[in-house]
Design a protein around this motif. Structure first.
Motif, PDB file in Angstrom:
ATOM      1  N   ALA A 177       0.949  -1.127   0.156  1.00 16.51           N
ATOM      2  CA  ALA A 177       0.021  -0.166  -0.080  1.00 16.51           C
ATOM      3  C   ALA A 177       0.847   1.476  -0.040  1.00 16.51           C
ATOM      4  N   GLU A 178       2.216   1.210   0.595  1.00 13.11           N
ATOM      5  CA  GLU A 178       2.739   2.316   0.740  1.00 13.11           C
ATOM      6  C   GLU A 178       3.830   2.407  -0.546  1.00 13.11           C
ATOM      7  N   LEU A 179       3.940   1.446  -1.512  1.00 10.95           N
ATOM      8  CA  LEU A 179       5.191   1.559  -2.350  1.00 10.95           C
ATOM      9  C   LEU A 179       5.044   2.732  -3.449  1.00 10.95           C
ATOM     10  N   PRO A 180       3.766   3.105  -3.831  1.00  9.33           N
ATOM     11  CA  PRO A 180       3.801   4.062  -4.626  1.00  9.33           C
ATOM     12  C   PRO A 180       4.330   5.514  -3.963  1.00  9.33           C
ATOM     13  N   LEU A 181       3.966   5.606  -2.560  1.00 12.48           N
ATOM     14  CA  LEU A 181       4.307   6.792  -1.898  1.00 12.48           C
ATOM     15  C   LEU A 181       5.823   6.904  -1.806  1.00 12.48           C
ATOM     16  N   ALA A 182       6.393   5.587  -1.357  1.00  5.95           N
ATOM     17  CA  ALA A 182       8.095   5.596  -1.101  1.00  5.95           C
ATOM     18  C   ALA A 182       8.552   5.761  -2.535  1.00  5.95           C
ATOM     19  N   MET A 183       8.146   5.371  -3.755  1.00 12.58           N
ATOM     20  CA  MET A 183       8.763   5.621  -4.879  1.00 12.58           C
ATOM     21  C   MET A 183       8.751   7.116  -5.115  1.00 12.58           C
ATOM     22  N   GLN A 184       7.668   7.572  -4.749  1.00 11.33           N
ATOM     23  CA  GLN A 184       7.452   9.125  -5.207  1.00 11.33           C
ATOM     24  C   GLN A 184       8.397   9.903  -4.159  1.00 11.33           C
ATOM     25  N   SER A 185       8.291   9.322  -2.893  1.00 13.56           N
ATOM     26  CA  SER A 185       9.208  10.014  -1.942  1.00 13.56           C
ATOM     27  C   SER A 185      10.788   9.973  -2.412  1.00 13.56           C
ATOM     28  N   LEU A 186      11.083   8.870  -2.854  1.00 13.57           N
ATOM     29  CA  LEU A 186      12.758   8.588  -3.184  1.00 13.57           C
ATOM     30  C   LEU A 186      12.883   9.664  -4.287  1.00 13.57           C
TER      31      LEU A 186
ATOM     32  N   LEU B   6      -5.729  14.566   8.635  1.00 19.36           N
ATOM     33  CA  LEU B   6      -4.887  13.732   9.412  1.00 19.36           C
ATOM     34  C   LEU B   6      -3.748  13.244   8.589  1.00 19.36           C
ATOM     35  N   ALA B   7      -2.602  13.597   9.011  1.00 19.14           N
ATOM     36  CA  ALA B   7      -1.444  12.772   8.472  1.00 19.14           C
ATOM     37  C   ALA B   7      -0.506  12.323   9.566  1.00 19.14           C
ATOM     38  N   SER B   8      -0.665  11.019   9.997  1.00 19.54           N
ATOM     39  CA  SER B   8      -0.196  10.561  11.311  1.00 19.54           C
ATOM     40  C   SER B   8      -0.232   9.214  11.196  1.00 19.54           C
ATOM     41  N   GLY B   9       0.594   8.428  12.303  1.00 21.94           N
ATOM     42  CA  GLY B   9       0.312   7.136  12.400  1.00 21.94           C
ATOM     43  C   GLY B   9       1.442   6.428  11.471  1.00 21.94           C
ATOM     44  N   PHE B  10       2.466   6.865  11.299  1.00 22.34           N
ATOM     45  CA  PHE B  10       3.592   6.535  10.248  1.00 22.34           C
ATOM     46  C   PHE B  10       4.602   5.271  10.697  1.00 22.34           C
ATOM     47  N   SER B  11       3.976   4.677  12.141  1.00 21.04           N
ATOM     48  CA  SER B  11       4.488   3.402  12.070  1.00 21.04           C
ATOM     49  C   SER B  11       5.800   2.875  12.213  1.00 21.04           C
ATOM     50  N   GLY B  12       6.798   3.801  12.482  1.00 20.17           N
ATOM     51  CA  GLY B  12       8.199   3.457  12.245  1.00 20.17           C
ATOM     52  C   GLY B  12       8.829   3.650  11.093  1.00 20.17           C
ATOM     53  N   HIS B  13       7.996   4.232   9.967  1.00 15.44           N
ATOM     54  CA  HIS B  13       8.891   4.101   8.762  1.00 15.44           C
ATOM     55  C   HIS B  13       8.209   5.703   8.003  1.00 15.44           C
ATOM     56  N   GLY B  14       8.012   6.806   8.707  1.00 14.30           N
ATOM     57  CA  GLY B  14       7.689   7.884   8.122  1.00 14.30           C
ATOM     58  C   GLY B  14       8.557   8.838   7.469  1.00 14.30           C
ATOM     59  N   PHE B  15       9.983   8.505   8.246  1.00 20.24           N
ATOM     60  CA  PHE B  15      10.825   9.685   7.587  1.00 20.24           C
ATOM     61  C   PHE B  15      11.104   9.372   6.120  1.00 20.24           C
ATOM     62  N   GLY B  16      11.328   8.213   5.545  1.00 22.33           N
ATOM     63  CA  GLY B  16      11.528   7.868   4.075  1.00 22.33           C
ATOM     64  C   GLY B  16      10.470   8.363   3.166  1.00 22.33           C
ATOM     65  N   ILE B  17       9.159   8.294   3.912  1.00 24.86           N
ATOM     66  CA  ILE B  17       8.254   8.745   3.096  1.00 24.86           C
ATOM     67  C   ILE B  17       7.545  10.016   3.381  1.00 24.86           C
ATOM     68  N   GLY B  18       8.410  10.764   4.172  1.00 26.26           N
ATOM     69  CA  GLY B  18       8.058  11.966   4.551  1.00 26.26           C
ATOM     70  C   GLY B  18       7.500  13.164   3.546  1.00 26.26           C
ATOM     71  N   PRO B  19       8.615  13.086   2.342  1.00 24.18           N
ATOM     72  CA  PRO B  19       8.170  14.254   1.434  1.00 24.18           C
ATOM     73  C   PRO B  19       7.254  13.945   0.480  1.00 24.18           C
ATOM     74  N   GLY B  20       6.949  12.748   0.188  1.00 22.70           N
ATOM     75  CA  GLY B  20       5.776  12.283  -0.634  1.00 22.70           C
ATOM     76  C   GLY B  20       4.467  12.564   0.261  1.00 22.70           C
ATOM     77  N   SER B  21       4.625  12.186   1.486  1.00 24.22           N
ATOM     78  CA  SER B  21       3.567  12.302   2.454  1.00 24.22           C
ATOM     79  C   SER B  21       2.811  13.701   2.430  1.00 24.22           C
ATOM     80  N   GLY B  22       3.792  14.715   2.619  1.00 25.14           N
ATOM     81  CA  GLY B  22       3.661  16.108   2.539  1.00 25.14           C
ATOM     82  C   GLY B  22       2.943  16.571   1.272  1.00 25.14           C
TER      83      GLY B  22
END
Ligand SMILES: Cc1cc2nc3c(=O)[nH]c(=O)nc-3n(C[C@H](O)[C@H](O)[C@H](O)COP(=O)(O)OP(=O)(O)OC[C@H]3O[C@@H](n4cnc5c(N)ncnc54)[C@H](O)[C@@H]3O)c2cc1C
Length: 448
Positions: free
Chosen positions: A72-81, A391-407
């Protein structure tokens, strides 16, 4: 004084009277949201109760990865990278990002099989993750001892510097026009005709039509005062810093019981992987049914502990009025006590895996309270109950990497732009009591 001192940000001294959007929380999620909004010409104020990046976002391992994530997070992780790669240039500042690759090492067939299974998701999204044999790992990982049977390697993953990244993004948001306030707790939200009309901070009100809550470990408490039940618990993660070491990898490396990442100061952040403490608090009982599936799946890596946090949270009011001092003003920075035993064992395991660390000594230790949801996937989206509240929260220990994409995604949602990735996996409603949350936590690495 906090054990972690993030890079400085020169904040505004004056509260704006009125803006379009108020962002609550100056972690990587809040500052990234503020940057993307400000860059689009939206007037935005970010309020942080302590210092920018002083809680989870300044305390984490600094891994920026796609590898091992929930699909579920992979597209966001790719965008963040993609964003991380251009971020230093985009903001003209240093986030510490380097595309070094990341490797997870395996000591047995069971670990290898789990990663093999995850590779299916990598193939779906054409991520370059590969399982390597020891002879292929040796040239990538100088100084690696024998005993590893395979390693999952992703060359497009990387690392960034937690104490630098959120402050650098906040400074860029300020240059783009955002008002950034520190030592400025938001007590609550005001509504008019059922929708958001402003916030009340400890220094006075700000009128606005939208509010983004990016409060990390505090989001459940804040939302609860508004009558919103956001299922979120906290897990304690412990980290240490050692000095520079020659002849070891530049890329973050993790094994079953250790993890390390090279820092921009030349030293290494190290930790004991899969060793987290779950403080038992009153919410553990209130949310027991929501979290029990993930607790069962991650039992081997969690240590339940009853201690002073139980009393602290028991004594914390769950309801308050906006003209009263709120819980957010009482604790400027969550700075829990690290578990030294984890750091010492983590270092011993690092030395076993990479003997060149033999003379490394722990120079600093700290810990952070990781905010987790029942399925270890964050919430990024509107809260239907209160129009204008997000709400943008609950990143469950891996929100740093997907931070920019989540913003970026949060800014898209708030402004009604086409979302950069499909936001549906991140909606809050998946936790509504009528639907049973699916626990995917076992495949979504809980940290790093
Ligand atoms: C030990 C550890 C290791 C980790 N390793 C990694 C990793 O390697 N890679 C990775 O991707 N992620 C990692 N993480 C997770 C990552 O750090 C978090 O998911 C991410 O930083 C969350 O960012 P955030 O902005 O949501 O929260 P935070 O960084 O916690 O920021 C929330 C901010 O909101 C502020 N706030 C709260 N309430 C209010 C209020 N009412 N008014 C004003 N301000 C308020 C708080 O003071 C805080 O500064 C790790 C976390 C820890 C603790």
């Amino acid at each position: 004084m906090s054990t972690i001192i993030p890079d400085p940000v020169i904040a505004s001294e004056k509260l704006p009277q009125s803006v379009d959007v108020v962002v609550i929380g100056g972690g990587i999620i809040g500052v990234s949201t503020a940057l993307f909004l400000a860059e689009r010409g939206v007037s935005v104020a970010l309020c942080e109760k302590g210092l920018i990046g002083a809680e989870q976002s300044g305390r984490n391992w600094g891994w920026v990865r796609q590898m091992g994530r929930d699909p579920a997070e992979l597209p966001l992780a790719m965008q963040s990278l993609a964003l991380w790669r251009g971020l230093n240039e985009r903001i003209g500042d240093e986030t510490g990002f380097r595309q070094t690759g990341i490797t997870y090492l395996c000591t047995n067939a069971r670990e290898t099989a789990a990663y093999e299974e995850w590779l299916e998701h990598a193939r779906t999204y054409q991520i370059d993750s590969r399982l390597l044999r020891p002879n292929e790992l040796q040239p990538l990982l100088p100084g690696m001892s024998s005993g590893f049977v395979s390693g999952l390697y992703t060359s497009t993953d990387g690392r960034a510097e937690p104490t630098k990244a959120a402050p650098a993004i906040a400074r860029a948001a300020i240059r783009a026009g955002a008002h950034v306030m520190t030592n400025c707790a938001v007590r609550g939200v005001e509504t008019s005709a059922g929708r958001v009309s402003g916030v009340v901070t400890e220094h006075g009100p700000i009128r606005c039509s939208s509010v983004v809550l990016a409060g990390g470990a505090w989001s459940r408490l804040f939302a609860g005062n508004l009558g919103i039940d956001f299922p979120q618990l906290k897990i304690l993660g412990t980290v240490a810093r050692v000095g520079p070491v020659a002849g070891v990898p530049d890329m973050p490396v993790g094994g079953d019981k250790f993890a390390f990442r090279k820092r921009v100061d030349g030293g290494y952040s190290i930790a004991m992987r899969n060793a987290n403490v779950v403080p038992i608090v009153p919410d553990s009982f209130r949310l027991f049914a929501d979290f029990v599936p993930s607790l069962i799946k991650q039992w081997h890596e969690l240590k339940l502990r009853i201690g002073s946090r139980f009393l602290e949270e028991w004594r914390t009011p769950r309801q308050w009025k906006l003209d009263e001092i709120s819980p957010f003003e009482r604790v400027r920075v969550l700075d829990p006590v690290p578990v030294e035993r984890f750091n010492q064992n983590g270092l011993l395991n690092v030395i076993k895996a990479f003997p060149a660390f033999a003379n490394a000594r722990i120079q600093q230790s700290w810990s952070g309270l990781i905010d987790v949801t029942p399925d270890a996937v964050p919430v990024i989206g509107p809260v239907d109950k209160i129009p204008g509240f997000f709400l943008a929260s609950g990143f469950s220990g891996h929100g740093f990497g997907i931070g920019p994409g989540s913003g970026q995604l949060m800014a898209d949602i708030v402004t009604g732009a086409t979302p950069v990735v499909d936001p549906s996996p991140f909606r809050l409603e998946r936790f509504s009591k009528s639907s049973t949350p699916v626990s995917r936590a076992a495949i979504n690495d809980s940290r790093g």
